[in-house]
Scaffold this active site. Structure first.
Site, PDB file in Angstrom:
ATOM      1  N   LYS A 279       0.832  -1.220   0.000  1.00  0.00           N
ATOM      2  CA  LYS A 279       0.000   0.000   0.000  1.00  0.00           C
ATOM      3  C   LYS A 279       0.856   1.255   0.000  1.00  0.00           C
ATOM      4  CE  LYS A 279      -4.447  -1.342   1.780  1.00  0.00           C
ATOM      5  NZ  LYS A 279      -5.295  -1.416   2.960  1.00  0.00           N
ATOM      6  N   HIS A 328      -3.862 -12.308   0.719  1.00  0.00           N
ATOM      7  CA  HIS A 328      -4.893 -11.858   1.669  1.00  0.00           C
ATOM      8  C   HIS A 328      -6.142 -11.283   0.998  1.00  0.00           C
ATOM      9  CE1 HIS A 328      -2.870  -7.843   1.512  1.00  0.00           C
ATOM     10  NE2 HIS A 328      -4.052  -7.376   1.832  1.00  0.00           N
TER      11      HIS A 328
HETATM   12 FE   LIG Z   1      -4.829  -5.394   1.742  1.00  0.00          FE
HETATM   13 FE   LIG Z   2      -5.165  -5.084   5.246  1.00  0.00          FE
END
Ligand SMILES: [Fe+2]
Ligand SMILES: [Fe+2]
Ligand SMILES: [Fe+2]
Length: 414
Positions: A279, A328
């Site tokens: 991210k 994930h």
């Molecule tokens: Fe994620």
């Molecule tokens: Fe996450």
């Protein structure tokens, strides 16, 4: 320490995690490494020994460890002496101080945006001359990189005289005259600049990894380092404060309940801390957009778990951790992303991490809403299960231990 047999090459881990920091550049993802290479080259011209040169390289890679916001990165790139620059230097200092094997880099990081004339007022009471020089050399290389950044791959050599002149003009004020002289000497060669091209950087990294002693760290230290990086990621958005820590705790809790081996519980905890590393490459305005993402923004956002994978797979002994973290957003029905892993190939650990990720996100309070209640979470998890988006067995365990799961997901950091 548990799992004594478990150890990792610290340098490999640091190199990989520096990739994560470099992602904050979004399109320019080698700033830290270029600063490291330039600093090490200047150190060599200065006659500093091999160990000090290696230290300067590591320092270069990690100097912006306090930056996770793409906006901050942009300011630092575009303004020679941005008034907001000290904040990330302090943050970086704090983070590095927590991890003993890298704590010697904390002081130079704190002062890597401080002018030489100011630093000299602090020596020797507040810092040693050696740390002043280290910090200032990073500052110099950092500024050279921002001067050169628009021209990498595009007639850089046309601009080299100008860059050298800009540095020379602030000798004695911003930068140590001795360091400026070393830079002017080192940067006379074409090789100094050619070394900053992507392929040359790759070879430089390979050389560095093959060289010197390789301290190893055990699971306990790895967890500390992973938690530092999890905070860098979580600091990127006020929506996600302590998200990674909560995911990691909850994943461990569920794994223990489901009989996962202690070794894999440890690894899963690390995967939880690092699952959203990618991210760092998502621009702030996409990550923090209050409304729905458009198609293009969604694509940028959804690349994050793949980026996490790219970073973690480089570390020996990390194959499980890299895969669990990378998966994930994979769904048992094959409808997740980015690999669309078929159900039979999704390990229990990966399924647990996915449930923990969603559970924590629901339980966490956000600026515009408080966290959901356990009842709301229960209904939502069951709905996702019925659509094949979550593993039913894992969800059952979470629901059967609701209060403890809520606590694991949302406990304040110790
Ligand atoms: Fe994620
Ligand atoms: Fe996450
Ligand atoms: Fe910086």
């Amino acid at each position: 320490m548990k799992n004594k047999e478990f150890s990792f090459d610290l340098r490999q881990v640091v190199f990989a995690l520096s990739d994560a920091l470099d992602l904050v550049g979004v399109d320019d993802v080698a700033h830290g490494k270029r600063v490291g290479i330039m600093s090490a080259n200047c150190a060599s011209v200065l006659g500093w020994d091999a160990q000090e040169q290696a230290l300067m390289f590591d320092l270069g890679m990690l100097h912006d460890i306090g930056v996770s916001s793409t906006q901050t990165h942009l300011h630092l790139l575009q303004e020679f002496d941005w008034p907001g620059s000290q904040e990330h230097a302090e943050l970086g200092h704090g983070l590095l101080s927590e991890f003993l094997p890298l704590a010697h880099l904390a002081i130079p990081v704190r002062y890597h945006h401080t002018r030489w004339d100011r630093l000299q007022e602090m020596v020797p009471q507040q810092l040693s001359q050696q740390n002043a020089l280290r910090a200032n050399l990073i500052y110099l290389a950092d500024r050279v990189d921002t001067f050169a950044a628009p021209y990498y791959g595009q007639r850089l050599f046309d601009h080299v005289p100008d860059i050298r002149e800009r540095v020379r003009s602030v000798a004695g004020t911003y930068f140590s005259p001795q360091l400026v002289e070393a830079f002017v000497g080192a940067s006379m060669t074409e090789a100094f600049w050619l070394m900053l091209e992507p392929r040359a950087i790759e070879s430089y990294l390979r050389d560095q990894l093959g060289r010197g002693d390789h301290p190893r760290v055990g699971m306990q230290e790895l967890r500390v380092l992973a938690s530092i990086f999890s905070r860098i990621v979580d600091a990127k958005s006020e929506f996600t404060a302590t998200h990674s820590l909560g995911v990691s705790r909850l994943a461990r809790f569920l794994a223990e309940k489901m009989g996962v081996s202690p070794e894999n519980c440890d690894k899963l905890e690390v995967a939880g801390l690092l699952h959203d590393l990618g991210k760092l490459r998502v621009p702030d305005e996409v990550l923090n957009k209050p409304g729905k993402l458009d198609e293009h923004e969604r694509q940028i956002m959804n690349a994050h778990s793949f980026e996490t994978y790219q970073i973690l797979r480089k570390i020996d002994g990390f194959s499980d951790i890299a895969l669990w973290a990378a998966y994930h957003h994979e769904e048992p029905g094959g409808s997740g992303y980015p690999f669309h892993v078929p159900e039979e190939k999704l390990s229990l650990e990966a399924r647990i991490l996915r449930v923990a990720d969603i559970f924590q996100a629901m339980a966490q309070s956000r600026p515009y809403r408080t966290g959901m209640t356990s009842e709301q979470i229960r209904l939502f998890l069951l709905e996702l299960c019925s659509k094949g988006k979550l593993d039913a067995m894992v969800v059952d365990v979470a629901l059967a231990n609701m209060a403890a799961a809520m606590a694991a997901a949302s406990e304040a950091p110790q």
